[in-house]
Design a protein around this motif. Structure first.
Motif: not given
Length: 210
Positions: A151-161
């Motif tokens: 969940k955290l990886l997806l959330f931070f990936l979304g932030i980066y994108l």
């Protein structure tokens, strides 16, 4: 359901990256004076800085929230910087001598470092992520440092994108302006200056009222 973390991260980062700030201005300026390729280094580095700020806010949201409330001088300094920058851009003229331009190029030789520094040395952004994470926990879903890694990886990936996509559009804007007359560049900086001054005024009102 887990993809909601990715979508939310992208949406929140995009929303936070739209208002003109130091990174946005650096991206536009680099696109105008140099090219999109060099502006891209700022964009990619700023994305990393944004992720680190969001992670920091997530990990220390309660402590940071109390710290900023007790130390309003940080907000006052930010307001002053926005106001001074706004006045500078309002009075900006597109004619610059080659000597000062060459000096600026030397100082900003590392575009990656520039993007990272401008992104991470930004107290208002930390405040933004503290508020966003608090609202997310209250109204959407639980988001803490103890959440699952996926969940955290997806959330931070979304932030980066979200961050780099928004900044990329700003770089395209700068490229289009560079292809037009110098008057268009001057007008842009005046608009940017007015926006920064307005932001500083609203922030001042917020500090006084609160």
């Amino acid at each position: 359901m887990i993809l909601l973390y990715l979508l939310l991260g992208t949406f929140i980062a995009t929303l936070g990256a739209i208002p003109l700030g130091a990174v946005n201005l650096a991206v536009i300026n680099t696109s105008i004076k140099e090219n999109i390729k060099k502006a891209t280094y700022i964009v990619l580095a700023a994305g990393i800085g944004e992720v680190l700020l969001a992670f920091f806010a997530l990990h220390c949201s309660l402590e940071l929230s109390a710290f900023f409330q007790e130390n309003q001088w940080i907000q006052i300094i930010s307001i002053f910087i926005f106001f001074v920058a706004g006045i500078y851009f309002i009075s900006f003229k597109s004619t610059t001598n080659n000597r000062s331009t060459s000096k600026k190029k030397k100082l900003l030789n590392s575009k990656f470092l520039t993007g990272f520094s401008l992104a991470i040395l930004n107290p208002p952004v930390i405040l933004y992520w503290i508020i966003v994470i608090s609202l997310t926990n209250k109204y959407i879903f639980e988001l803490t440092a103890q959440s699952s890694i996926a969940k955290l990886l997806l959330f931070f990936l979304g932030i980066y994108l979200g961050k780099i996509t928004t900044l990329y559009f700003y770089s395209r804007l700068g490229s289009k302006i560079a292809n037009k007359k110098e008057d268009a560049t001057t007008k842009l900086w005046k608009v940017v200056g007015i926006v920064l001054v307005v932001i500083s005024v609203f922030q001042s009102i917020k500090v006084i009222v609160v």
